[in-house]
Design a protein around this motif. Structure first.
Motif, PDB file in Angstrom:
ATOM      1  N   LYS A 583      48.674  28.048  42.679  1.00 49.11           N
ATOM      2  CA  LYS A 583      47.946  28.926  43.598  1.00 49.11           C
ATOM      3  C   LYS A 583      46.584  29.358  43.057  1.00 49.11           C
ATOM      4  N   LEU A 584      46.593  29.884  41.838  1.00 52.03           N
ATOM      5  CA  LEU A 584      45.400  30.577  41.353  1.00 52.03           C
ATOM      6  C   LEU A 584      44.167  29.693  41.162  1.00 52.03           C
ATOM      7  N   PRO A 585      44.280  28.479  40.618  1.00 51.67           N
ATOM      8  CA  PRO A 585      43.044  27.704  40.394  1.00 51.67           C
ATOM      9  C   PRO A 585      42.216  27.509  41.654  1.00 51.67           C
ATOM     10  N   ALA A 586      42.846  27.171  42.771  1.00 55.72           N
ATOM     11  CA  ALA A 586      42.099  26.953  44.014  1.00 55.72           C
ATOM     12  C   ALA A 586      41.438  28.239  44.488  1.00 55.72           C
ATOM     13  N   LEU A 587      42.131  29.357  44.317  1.00 57.32           N
ATOM     14  CA  LEU A 587      41.579  30.630  44.784  1.00 57.32           C
ATOM     15  C   LEU A 587      40.433  31.094  43.897  1.00 57.32           C
ATOM     16  N   ILE A 588      40.596  30.938  42.588  1.00 55.36           N
ATOM     17  CA  ILE A 588      39.555  31.357  41.650  1.00 55.36           C
ATOM     18  C   ILE A 588      38.283  30.537  41.864  1.00 55.36           C
ATOM     19  N   ASN A 589      38.450  29.260  42.143  1.00 56.83           N
ATOM     20  CA  ASN A 589      37.298  28.372  42.304  1.00 56.83           C
ATOM     21  C   ASN A 589      36.671  28.437  43.695  1.00 56.83           C
ATOM     22  N   ALA A 590      37.264  29.199  44.591  1.00 58.84           N
ATOM     23  CA  ALA A 590      36.770  29.258  45.968  1.00 58.84           C
ATOM     24  C   ALA A 590      35.487  30.074  46.088  1.00 58.84           C
ATOM     25  N   THR A 591      35.211  30.944  45.098  1.00 58.79           N
ATOM     26  CA  THR A 591      34.021  31.792  45.158  1.00 58.79           C
ATOM     27  C   THR A 591      33.382  31.861  43.774  1.00 58.79           C
ATOM     28  N   GLN A 592      32.206  32.487  43.727  1.00 60.60           N
ATOM     29  CA  GLN A 592      31.501  32.691  42.461  1.00 60.60           C
ATOM     30  C   GLN A 592      31.733  34.097  41.910  1.00 60.60           C
ATOM     31  N   MET A 593      32.618  34.858  42.521  1.00 65.65           N
ATOM     32  CA  MET A 593      32.857  36.226  42.072  1.00 65.65           C
ATOM     33  C   MET A 593      33.553  36.259  40.710  1.00 65.65           C
ATOM     34  N   ILE A 594      33.297  37.312  39.948  1.00 64.03           N
ATOM     35  CA  ILE A 594      34.029  37.576  38.713  1.00 64.03           C
ATOM     36  C   ILE A 594      35.443  37.997  39.108  1.00 64.03           C
ATOM     37  N   VAL A 595      36.436  37.411  38.454  1.00 69.53           N
ATOM     38  CA  VAL A 595      37.829  37.667  38.826  1.00 69.53           C
ATOM     39  C   VAL A 595      38.502  38.534  37.767  1.00 69.53           C
ATOM     40  N   CYS A 596      39.084  39.637  38.204  1.00 68.52           N
ATOM     41  CA  CYS A 596      39.804  40.542  37.318  1.00 68.52           C
ATOM     42  C   CYS A 596      41.234  40.681  37.827  1.00 68.52           C
ATOM     43  N   GLY A 597      42.181  40.645  36.926  1.00 66.29           N
ATOM     44  CA  GLY A 597      43.577  40.746  37.331  1.00 66.29           C
ATOM     45  C   GLY A 597      44.213  42.016  36.808  1.00 66.29           C
ATOM     46  N   GLU A 598      44.905  42.727  37.672  1.00 64.32           N
ATOM     47  CA  GLU A 598      45.651  43.922  37.256  1.00 64.32           C
ATOM     48  C   GLU A 598      46.997  43.435  36.737  1.00 64.32           C
ATOM     49  N   ASP A 599      47.088  43.294  35.408  1.00 63.30           N
ATOM     50  CA  ASP A 599      48.262  42.686  34.779  1.00 63.30           C
ATOM     51  C   ASP A 599      49.070  43.721  34.009  1.00 63.30           C
ATOM     52  N   LEU A 600      49.394  44.815  34.674  1.00 61.14           N
ATOM     53  CA  LEU A 600      50.174  45.883  34.059  1.00 61.14           C
ATOM     54  C   LEU A 600      51.645  45.736  34.436  1.00 61.14           C
TER      55      LEU A 600
END
Length: 767
Positions: A583-600
């Motif tokens: 899932k994540l690679p396609a979504l991360i590469n879909a935009t140029q935005m900086i991606v931050c994950g709430e991994d708590l």
């Protein structure tokens, strides 16, 4: 195998770079102080790659800072059997920036209407620029209008993933109302609402909506004839028409629960096209929602452009869930599982876990069409934001799924997951007994222990519970006798939702405590049957803290603990990693935005693997360390690819946390801050400033602090009552989200000493 390292890192005088791998340190060499290279021979672990390594910064032979573990994976261009692997990384070559986190609804300006708006967002950006901050982070801003009451203040329960909440419309940017009497009346209400210490959600939204309707009647036709509106409608028609139709039907039928509508309960495009057609009797009502969303789009886009022009990263928030009563659940139900609720297992926020009530995602359906639903959502976000936070990124690996008949998150299980058969359970040395381990184990001893705590209510009012003591009342009302001292829930009270229905309307604290106690009887199990496959089981989360576990023999406890730790911490790592990488690679590469994950929360080992590989920034909170061996996170060891903060909208503020647990605070004061003498009972401005500066100087790319914690460094500006600054209490599912800054943004801009102090702290930290 030979590993060749090439790292881009700009060192300062006297620093060097080394790689820690396979229990040894490999020094790297440089010719220009920016590109460091080296190589080493290492033995591959069993099964080959991945191989763990980490970078360290050295001064005088001592490691002063480390990057969290990275992984060398099998890469497509590395042929099987190849003896060399080149690792070309970037570390610390990006600019470190400081920023502020603040919900838009919490903003206050001299001209706002009792709640923050998109115009106020521009003023917050001005303050960020003034204080040398380069990032502004906000909470979700989507429309949450469900009941029309204060319960809609919860920003993570939206009715649309695209539409913005009308409360964020800055009325000052709209044309003036021509009716002078009405305009004067609205102005009087604005002044009154804006003076309130906290948001009056219902009055604010009812009044603003009435004002917007009046402006719509006055200006709507003129607006719809503009090129700007026509372009907006053309680009957004796919979601805008269903959203407007949904809103009109919600208003007409008095509920957003489309399953209760007399018409249109099943979405059919041709019917909604007819409803929103220019010849429809409802067309004028539909167009109102077009008008509102267009104005919101203009204003947010203006604020976004303003941020970019001032070199400020505007960071949005993507909630992991959607409301069951939402446009998406109505239009695209095939993307969701409606027979379960998303939530979170127990954590420091909530001992019983969290039940958010959102449906979970049908990932099979989403993957089948190439994640189209998510890609459109992310690309829409990019119109306005330069960075985004994925709320609960763990949901892309697995989600905590709670059956709809349960209230507490304790009775959830991870989806997807790998359940266990009875024979596998027994392979750990634990004799599987369904009646004792899967069904709630209830005996007289448990009833006395749990219900005896409520006897004081009976002593205060003997008439409560029809004059019976709590144990007798619960036995008579909720339980059936099985044999000896063993009891079971009556069929009509077998689930927590059934018990919840019995207590509906009984709001006294003693009744709430009794209800929670009965919930705890139902959750008193060691294993849960899999939601999909009968005869397969999952260990219940936190079962070691419950009564049934205490009844096990010591060797049974050891066996259960081995099973539990394998299941929750080892069994799923590769499986969940593979799920996320679908899932994540396609979504991360879909935009140029900086991606931050709430991994708590309960983070499996595979999460940092994937986040590191995809260069997703993690979230680091010192009071919530990633390592279970640590009491506190070590800010100087934070990874570069991270967002560090002192707290979130879900935690206590820094000042509240300081007073929460004096023993823990003393440990922090002496061990983390390195102070001596008596530990202050409250977080003084100087202590807060020290903590803030420690965070600013950490390696994290982004240091984004809650506005309240920035304010905490100034004793004259911060509120006297720290508890008045809390945004949300996650353990309370009906929390009223109404915090608002107590001074206006105009006043904040004039706080010269405070603003200069923040700017100097940021400058000194090289952000």
């Amino acid at each position: 195998m030979k590993l060749n390292f090439k790292i881009h890192y700009r060192t300062v005088w006297g620093e060097s770079i080394g790689v820690m791998i396979a229990d040894k340190v490999v020094p790297l060499d440089t010719t220009d102080g920016e590109i460091w290279e080296g190589s080493t021979d290492v033995e591959l672990p069993k099964g080959g790659l991945p191989l763990l390594y980490r970078y360290g910064v050295y001064r005088d032979g001592f490691c002063t800072r480390q990057e969290r573990n990275s992984m060398a994976h099998v890469i497509e261009n590395v042929a099987p059997g190849k003896k060399q692997l080149d690792l070309n990384d970037s570390w610390h070559d990006a600019r470190r920036v400081a920023g502020v986190a603040m919900p838009i609804f919490s903003l206050r300006s001299e001209g706002s209407f009792g709640v923050g708006d998109f115009g106020d967002l521009k003023r917050l950006i001005d303050w960020a620029v003034l204080t040398h901050q380069k990032s502004v982070q906000i909470l979700p801003i989507n429309d949450t209008t469900i009941t029309g009451t204060w319960t809609d203040s919860y920003p993570y329960n939206s009715i649309s993933i695209y539409a913005f909440h009308p409360q964020y419309l800055d009325l000052r940017q709209l044309p003036a109302l021509k009716d002078e009497k009405k305009a004067a009346d609205y102005e009087a209400q604005r002044v009154e609402l804006n003076a309130l210490k906290q948001i009056d959600y219902e009055r604010v939204n009812n009044t603003k909506r009435a004002y917007i309707r009046d402006i719509y009647e006055q200006e709507g036709k003129k607006c719809f004839s503009t090129v700007g509106f026509k372009t907006f409608f053309e680009h957004n028609e796919e979601w805008l028409r269903p959203y407007a139709a949904f809103s009109v039907l919600r208003d007409a039928f008095g509920t957003p629960d489309f399953s209760k509508w007399p018409k249109y309960k099943v979405y059919k495009k041709e019917e909604i096209d007819a409803l929103t057609d220019s010849k429809s009797p409802e067309y004028h009502k539909v167009c109102f929602y077009y008008y509102v969303q267009y104005q919101l789009h203009i204003q947010l886009l203006d604020a976004s452009t303003y941020a970019r022009e001032h070199d400020v990263i505007l960071k949005g928030d993507i909630p992991i869930g959607i409301s069951r009563a939402s446009v998406e659940a109505w239009v695209e139900p095939f993307y969701f599982n409606m027979n379960g609720s998303a939530g979170a297992p127990p954590d420091p926020f909530s001992a019983n876990g969290q039940n958010w009530g959102f449906p979970t995602y049908n990932w099979d359906a989403m993957l089948k069409d190439g994640l189209k639903w998510w890609l459109k959502r992310f690309r829409k976000m990019q119109e306005y934001f330069s960075a985004y936070r994925i709320d609960h990124i763990l949901g892309f690996f697995r989600i905590w799924e709670i059956p709809t008949h349960s209230v507490h998150g304790l009775l959830g299980q991870f989806a997807p997951s790998l359940p266990m058969s009875p024979s596998e359970i027994e392979s750990y040395g634990l004799s599987f007994q369904e009646d004792f381990m899967v069904k709630p184990f209830i005996n007289d001893d448990l009833l006395e222990k749990r219900l005896g705590l409520l006897n004081h209510y009976h002593e205060e009012d003997p008439r409560w519970l029809d004059g019976k003591d709590p144990v007798t009342y619960v036995k008579d009302t909720f339980l059936d006798h099985v044999h000896d001292d063993i009891w079971q829930m009556k069929p009509q009270f077998a689930t927590q939702r059934q018990v919840e229905g019995f207590f509906s309307g009984k709001k006294k604290q003693r009744n709430l405590d009794l209800k929670e106690t009965i919930y705890s009887l139902i959750s008193n199990v060691l294993f849960l049957e899999d939601h999909k496959t009968k005869g397969m089981y999952h260990p219940r989360i936190s079962a070691q803290l419950d009564y049934t576990y205490s009844r096990l023999q010591w060797w049974e406890k050891e066996a259960f603990d081995r099973l539990y730790n394998d299941y929750f911490y080892r069994r799923h790592n590769q499986f969940w990693y593979e799920q996320a990488m679908l899932k994540l690679p396609a979504l991360i590469n879909a935009t140029q935005m900086i991606v931050c994950g709430e991994d708590l929360g309960m983070v499996p080992d595979c999460v940092p693997w994937a986040m590191n590989q995809l260069q997703i920034l993690s979230l680091e909170i010192q009071r919530m360390p990633k390592s279970p061996q640590d009491t506190f996170g070590h800010v100087r060891w934070y990874p570069e690819r991270s967002v560090c903060t002192t707290g979130t909208h879900d935690t206590e503020t820094l000042r509240q946390w300081w007073e929460l647990d004096p023993e823990l605070t003393r440990k922090y004061y002496y061990e983390e801050l390195g102070e001596q003498g008596e530990c202050p009972a409250t977080a003084t401005p100087d202590i807060c400033a020290r903590i803030v500066y420690d965070h600013l100087t950490c390696p994290s790319l982004l240091c984004i602090l809650p506005f309240q914690d920035w304010l905490a460094i100034d004793g004259n500006l911060r509120l006297a009552d720290a508890n008045a600054e809390r945004i949300n209490i996650p353990a309370n599912p009906r929390h009223y989200w109404r915090y608002r800054m107590h001074l206006t943004l105009e006043e904040l801009m004039k706080c010269d000493a405070f603003n200069k102090r923040i700017a100097s702290m940021i400058d000194a930290s090289n952000r």
